[in-house]
Design a protein around this motif. Sequence first.
Motif, mmCIF file in Angstrom:
data_model
loop_
_atom_site.group_PDB
_atom_site.id
_atom_site.type_symbol
_atom_site.label_atom_id
_atom_site.label_comp_id
_atom_site.label_asym_id
_atom_site.label_seq_id
_atom_site.Cartn_x
_atom_site.Cartn_y
_atom_site.Cartn_z
ATOM 1 N N ILE A 211 0.825 -1.213 0.000
ATOM 2 C CA ILE A 211 0.000 0.000 0.000
ATOM 3 C C ILE A 211 0.857 1.261 0.000
ATOM 4 N N LEU A 242 -8.247 -13.838 11.364
ATOM 5 C CA LEU A 242 -8.991 -12.624 11.063
ATOM 6 C C LEU A 242 -8.046 -11.560 10.486
ATOM 7 N N THR A 249 -7.147 -9.559 1.946
ATOM 8 C CA THR A 249 -8.211 -8.861 1.220
ATOM 9 C C THR A 249 -7.708 -7.515 0.709
ATOM 10 N N ARG A 253 -7.616 -6.429 -3.251
ATOM 11 C CA ARG A 253 -8.308 -5.232 -3.740
ATOM 12 C C ARG A 253 -7.345 -4.339 -4.518
ATOM 13 N N PHE B 204 -11.372 1.104 12.018
ATOM 14 C CA PHE B 204 -11.048 -0.269 11.624
ATOM 15 C C PHE B 204 -12.256 -0.914 10.946
ATOM 16 N N LEU B 208 -12.761 -2.259 7.046
ATOM 17 C CA LEU B 208 -13.177 -3.617 6.690
ATOM 18 C C LEU B 208 -14.346 -3.576 5.717
ATOM 19 N N ILE B 211 -13.038 -2.513 2.188
ATOM 20 C CA ILE B 211 -12.347 -3.557 1.420
ATOM 21 C C ILE B 211 -13.261 -4.752 1.179
ATOM 22 N N GLY B 212 -14.454 -4.714 1.729
ATOM 23 C CA GLY B 212 -15.395 -5.816 1.536
ATOM 24 C C GLY B 212 -15.009 -7.070 2.298
ATOM 25 N N PHE B 213 -14.410 -6.877 3.461
ATOM 26 C CA PHE B 213 -14.007 -8.041 4.249
ATOM 27 C C PHE B 213 -15.066 -8.399 5.257
ATOM 28 N N LEU B 222 -17.086 -10.945 14.396
ATOM 29 C CA LEU B 222 -15.832 -10.435 13.866
ATOM 30 C C LEU B 222 -15.365 -9.186 14.605
ATOM 31 N N ALA B 226 -12.097 -8.562 17.034
ATOM 32 C CA ALA B 226 -11.106 -7.529 16.707
ATOM 33 C C ALA B 226 -10.952 -6.571 17.889
ATOM 34 N N VAL B 250 -4.803 2.505 3.267
ATOM 35 C CA VAL B 250 -5.596 1.486 2.563
ATOM 36 C C VAL B 250 -6.813 2.139 1.916
ATOM 37 N N LEU B 254 -7.650 2.457 -2.244
ATOM 38 C CA LEU B 254 -8.863 1.895 -2.853
ATOM 39 C C LEU B 254 -9.575 2.911 -3.730
#
Lengths: 257, 257
Positions: A211, A242, A249, A253, B204, B208, B211-213, B222, B226, B250, B254
């Motif tokens: 990145i 996780l 991911t 991307r 955070f 997520l 990024i489609g996580f 999840l 975390a 990140v 994107l």
Amino acid sequence: MELLNRIRIVMVNTSDSGNIGAAARAMKTMGISDLVLVEPKEFPTAKATARAAGAADVLYQARVVPTLDEALADCQMVFGASARMRTIPWPLMTPREATQFVLNEPEGASIAIVFGREDAGLTNEELRRCHYHICIPGNESYGVLNVAAAVQVICYEMRMAVLAQQQAETGGAPAAKPVMPLEITDWDEPLVSAEDMERFMKHFEETLLDIGFFDPNNPKQLMTRARRLFMRTRMDRLEMNLMRGVLSTVQKRLKGE
Amino acid sequence: MELLNRIRIVMVNTSDSGNIGAAARAMKTMGISDLVLVEPKEFPTAKATARAAGAADVLYQARVVPTLDEALADCQMVFGASARMRTIPWPLMTPREATQFVLNEPEGASIAIVFGREDAGLTNEELRRCHYHICIPGNESYGVLNVAAAVQVICYEMRMAVLAQQQAETGGAPAAKPVMPLEITDWDEPLVSAEDMERFMKHFEETLLDIGFFDPNNPKQLMTRARRLFMRTRMDRLEMNLMRGVLSTVQKRLKGE
């Protein structure tokens, strides 16, 4: 005493094999027998065997490995014995404080305690591989214990803690209640090994490169700080899955997948 | 530390002068310097000096005397280090228990701790010259510490006791120092506030989503997992800046920035 069987003593790059023998004896007197030697300068030797005295069995069973990685691969908790102050402070404790962490490890977890070279201790790189640093509170003007003497003190503290816990369980004197630093007892998932941890840190670094992230003020210390952060969490397997899932991911991307 | 100056280590009839040197070093690392040798088999020697390392001064100042009587003459309290069981039971204690007796000695009292021969320890006659016997609780099948290792353990316990007492007197800190989850004292950066932590967790979660996580097996848990992971690290401000920097980068990548 089962806990003592899960403690591994790792000696890195030891110069004097007499110290290896003396460490083997120190370990056995305290009921600890798993010794791993990372690149010893000389081993085996008659000197080591002589100094081991009645602990020759510990010495014969000792494994010699080429890297610290190999020595730690299957361990969930890693302590580094350190006399020196570091530029970036790491979670630091006395041997007695360390016993409280060890007592709270989940069943089956393997614990490594790493000891450095006679003259120079552990490198910063090696110290960063540890979750916690143990420092024996010594004389300000000369606090450098011989490495086998340090092994003796730390193994002694571990044995004393196990004995106190046993005594408390069998209805003896009420021992000091173990402090639960990370409530790691009765954890729902197994903790990750040192090997898994290294893979994660590598994956994290790769992703930062992908990145294009870097700390312009302190590029060198970035990974050290990230490592300190993640090391002290003691990640379990689900948490690591996780986090690695998140990293993978992000990487996908960026490639437009 | 004044108490440590009143502790004398007495070694009786030591065979291997290497052990005398190692004992001198063990003493000095713990801030104890009064060494008396009763009829050593060999002393001084180059071997002793080599093993003493930075504690050559303790070795040079060591007194050699012909009898245990002379070594103990001006001492008010005498402990004998003993591994063997005796026919006549003597007041026996662990090193840690012994520290409580030492701490309670009146000011100015001199305390001797006597260590025996490498092969045979102290004779019954010598043990009877002691007020108390100290036994390091070792492995039932092999509990015989090297004599210098025993000196190290007992001097270490004495120093730990003095440090704990000092701490209790000065800071009003409880004698049994509560183990912090992570020795966060003397950390180099201030820890983040709960508010900062919430902002981080939100960031955070947003990332997520960006990024489609998601964890297909357990979407709800999840974020809980975390959160548990990051909460227990007790992040400091620099670590949080680092992590938020990663998340922001990140997000920018994107968007093609």
